[in-house]
Design a protein around this motif. Structure first.
Motif, PDB file in Angstrom:
ATOM      1  N   ASP A  60     152.991 -16.595  -7.992  1.00 29.83           N
ATOM      2  CA  ASP A  60     151.760 -15.805  -8.052  1.00 29.83           C
ATOM      3  C   ASP A  60     151.725 -14.954  -9.320  1.00 29.83           C
ATOM      4  N   ALA A  61     152.866 -14.363  -9.679  1.00 28.89           N
ATOM      5  CA  ALA A  61     152.932 -13.538 -10.881  1.00 28.89           C
ATOM      6  C   ALA A  61     152.695 -14.384 -12.133  1.00 28.89           C
ATOM      7  N   LEU A  62     153.279 -15.566 -12.185  1.00 26.57           N
ATOM      8  CA  LEU A  62     153.107 -16.460 -13.333  1.00 26.57           C
ATOM      9  C   LEU A  62     151.663 -16.940 -13.446  1.00 26.57           C
ATOM     10  N   ARG A  63     151.063 -17.298 -12.329  1.00 23.38           N
ATOM     11  CA  ARG A  63     149.679 -17.783 -12.352  1.00 23.38           C
ATOM     12  C   ARG A  63     148.715 -16.684 -12.772  1.00 23.38           C
ATOM     13  N   ALA A  64     148.981 -15.458 -12.308  1.00 17.96           N
ATOM     14  CA  ALA A  64     148.109 -14.344 -12.692  1.00 17.96           C
ATOM     15  C   ALA A  64     148.211 -14.067 -14.190  1.00 17.96           C
ATOM     16  N   LYS A  65     149.416 -14.119 -14.728  1.00 17.89           N
ATOM     17  CA  LYS A  65     149.611 -13.792 -16.140  1.00 17.89           C
ATOM     18  C   LYS A  65     149.122 -14.885 -17.070  1.00 17.89           C
ATOM     19  N   TYR A  66     149.451 -16.126 -16.760  1.00 12.90           N
ATOM     20  CA  TYR A  66     149.199 -17.207 -17.709  1.00 12.90           C
ATOM     21  C   TYR A  66     147.925 -18.009 -17.409  1.00 12.90           C
ATOM     22  N   ASP A  67     147.493 -18.011 -16.158  1.00 16.87           N
ATOM     23  CA  ASP A  67     146.308 -18.799 -15.797  1.00 16.87           C
ATOM     24  C   ASP A  67     145.112 -17.940 -15.429  1.00 16.87           C
ATOM     25  N   GLY A  68     145.310 -16.627 -15.274  1.00 15.52           N
ATOM     26  CA  GLY A  68     144.219 -15.758 -14.853  1.00 15.52           C
ATOM     27  C   GLY A  68     143.815 -15.969 -13.414  1.00 15.52           C
ATOM     28  N   VAL A  69     144.742 -16.516 -12.602  1.00 17.05           N
ATOM     29  CA  VAL A  69     144.461 -16.765 -11.192  1.00 17.05           C
ATOM     30  C   VAL A  69     145.060 -15.627 -10.369  1.00 17.05           C
ATOM     31  N   GLY A  70     144.211 -14.867  -9.695  1.00 19.81           N
ATOM     32  CA  GLY A  70     144.693 -13.736  -8.916  1.00 19.81           C
ATOM     33  C   GLY A  70     144.857 -12.495  -9.776  1.00 19.81           C
ATOM     34  N   GLU A  71     145.238 -11.412  -9.138  1.00 22.51           N
ATOM     35  CA  GLU A  71     145.386 -10.133  -9.821  1.00 22.51           C
ATOM     36  C   GLU A  71     146.770 -10.003 -10.445  1.00 22.51           C
ATOM     37  N   PRO A  72     146.845  -9.457 -11.660  1.00 17.09           N
ATOM     38  CA  PRO A  72     148.162  -9.200 -12.266  1.00 17.09           C
ATOM     39  C   PRO A  72     148.991  -8.284 -11.375  1.00 17.09           C
ATOM     40  N   PHE A  73     150.291  -8.473 -11.402  1.00 15.49           N
ATOM     41  CA  PHE A  73     151.173  -7.674 -10.561  1.00 15.49           C
ATOM     42  C   PHE A  73     151.180  -6.211 -11.014  1.00 15.49           C
ATOM     43  N   THR A  74     151.126  -5.329 -10.046  1.00 13.00           N
ATOM     44  CA  THR A  74     151.251  -3.892 -10.275  1.00 13.00           C
ATOM     45  C   THR A  74     152.624  -3.440  -9.770  1.00 13.00           C
ATOM     46  N   ARG A  75     152.913  -2.171  -9.933  1.00 10.12           N
ATOM     47  CA  ARG A  75     154.196  -1.649  -9.449  1.00 10.12           C
ATOM     48  C   ARG A  75     154.364  -1.925  -7.951  1.00 10.12           C
ATOM     49  N   LYS A  76     153.287  -1.824  -7.204  1.00  8.71           N
ATOM     50  CA  LYS A  76     153.362  -2.093  -5.773  1.00  8.71           C
ATOM     51  C   LYS A  76     153.824  -3.519  -5.500  1.00  8.71           C
ATOM     52  N   LEU A 136     158.705  -7.462  -4.354  1.00  4.58           N
ATOM     53  CA  LEU A 136     159.603  -8.538  -4.768  1.00  4.58           C
ATOM     54  C   LEU A 136     160.991  -8.030  -5.141  1.00  4.58           C
ATOM     55  N   LEU A 137     161.042  -6.878  -5.801  1.00  7.59           N
ATOM     56  CA  LEU A 137     162.303  -6.365  -6.348  1.00  7.59           C
ATOM     57  C   LEU A 137     162.759  -5.078  -5.670  1.00  7.59           C
ATOM     58  N   GLY A 138     162.176  -4.763  -4.539  1.00  2.00           N
ATOM     59  CA  GLY A 138     162.401  -3.460  -3.925  1.00  2.00           C
ATOM     60  C   GLY A 138     163.812  -3.169  -3.468  1.00  2.00           C
ATOM     61  N   ASN A 139     164.612  -4.216  -3.264  1.00  4.42           N
ATOM     62  CA  ASN A 139     165.986  -3.994  -2.819  1.00  4.42           C
ATOM     63  C   ASN A 139     166.966  -3.968  -3.985  1.00  4.42           C
ATOM     64  N   ALA A 140     166.456  -4.013  -5.222  1.00  4.72           N
ATOM     65  CA  ALA A 140     167.310  -4.090  -6.404  1.00  4.72           C
ATOM     66  C   ALA A 140     167.143  -2.859  -7.294  1.00  4.72           C
TER      67      ALA A 140
END
Length: 284
Positions: free
Chosen positions: A79-95, A100-104
């Protein structure tokens, strides 16, 4: 529609691999993000993951986190890749990154390096490390390992049947087709060099460490403000030599998972047929 909506729970027949099944769409941050290691994979990132663990950081997210540990993560990366490179969906925000990375407390390797700008903006308080390597040595190593994996026909076939490979392989291909502009053999080196220059321009000098794993504990611990581990050599996790062997071993185990699922279907079909014939025999 979000790619992550394709999520399906792990089949009970996937008994030959130790993958976890965590749907991180439901997760939030549990520990603070402290360090962004934004160098490309194959620059000592596996050793860095071990080093960060030795220093007490709660998990350093790595490509292995979704490739062999929790495959459903690959859906969110897609989803993050598609939003960034294809304009599909909303770009990822901190939320989104927190899900995805909340346990790290740190993140490294690919596909995270493709989101250097986004992660720096999402976590302005985090320190940034650029793990480096000679570009020619890096390219040769990646060709023999991760690029080989991204073009592995066996894994591509498995992706149509295996629960884990069906999530991981499309994301891996998408990463190489976008970040490396669809031509890693010929464009990889240029993208690598450009990436490093771009990251250096994004981060103030006091928050950035350019680092090679051969530098050892000293500069890393000084930058992070951590004590140097006593009598502990810096980790040297060189997975280059057996990468293909380990990947093929995982393919075999995923094939066994698929085989177990087929046997389950056959067994259920036999039980149903038996019940049908048994009922007919009793009634007639």
């Amino acid at each position: 529609m979000a790619y992550a909506s394709k999520y399906k729970s792990k089949p009970i027949t996937d008994i030959f691999t130790a993958d976890t099944d965590i749907d991180r769409r439901q997760c939030t941050r549990t520990v603070p993000m402290k360090v962004l290691l934004l160098g490309c994979g194959r620059t000592g990132t596996t050793s860095m993951r071990a080093a960060m663990k030795q220093l007490g950081y709660v998990d350093t997210y790595h490509m292995m986190s979704c490739s062999i540990e929790n495959p459903p993560d690959a859906l969110l990366w897609m989803d993050a890749l598609r939003a960034k490179y294809d304009g599909v969906g909303e770009p990822f925000t901190r939320k989104d990154w927190d899900k995805l990375l909340g346990n790290a407390q740190a993140v490294c390797d690919w596909p995270a390096c493709a989101f250097a700008k986004e992660l720096i903006e999402a976590y302005p308080e985090a320190k940034v490390i650029l793990t480096g390597r000679d570009v020619n040595s890096w390219h040769a190593s990646t060709m023999r390992t991760v690029y080989w994996r991204a073009t592995d026909p066996e894994l591509r076939l498995l992706s149509h049947f295996s629960w884990a490979a069906g999530m991981y392989y499309p994301m891996l291909r998408k990463f190489f087709d976008t970040f490396f502009e669809g031509d890693f053999p010929n464009r990889g080196k240029a993208v690598f060099l450009r990436h490093y220059e771009e990251v250096k321009k994004m981060v103030p000098e006091d928050r950035l460490l350019e680092y090679r794993v051969t530098d050892g504990w000293g500069p890393l611990c000084e930058f992070l403000g951590e004590p140097v581990p006593k009598d502990v050599p810096f980790p040297n996790v060189n997975d280059n030599r057996d990468f293909v062997t380990r990947s093929r071993r995982r393919n075999r185990r995923q094939m066994m998972n698929v085989g177990a699922r087929i046997l389950e279907v056959i067994l259920l079909a036999c039980i149903v047929l038996y019940l049908i014939f048994y009922v007919q025999w009793r009634l007639f």
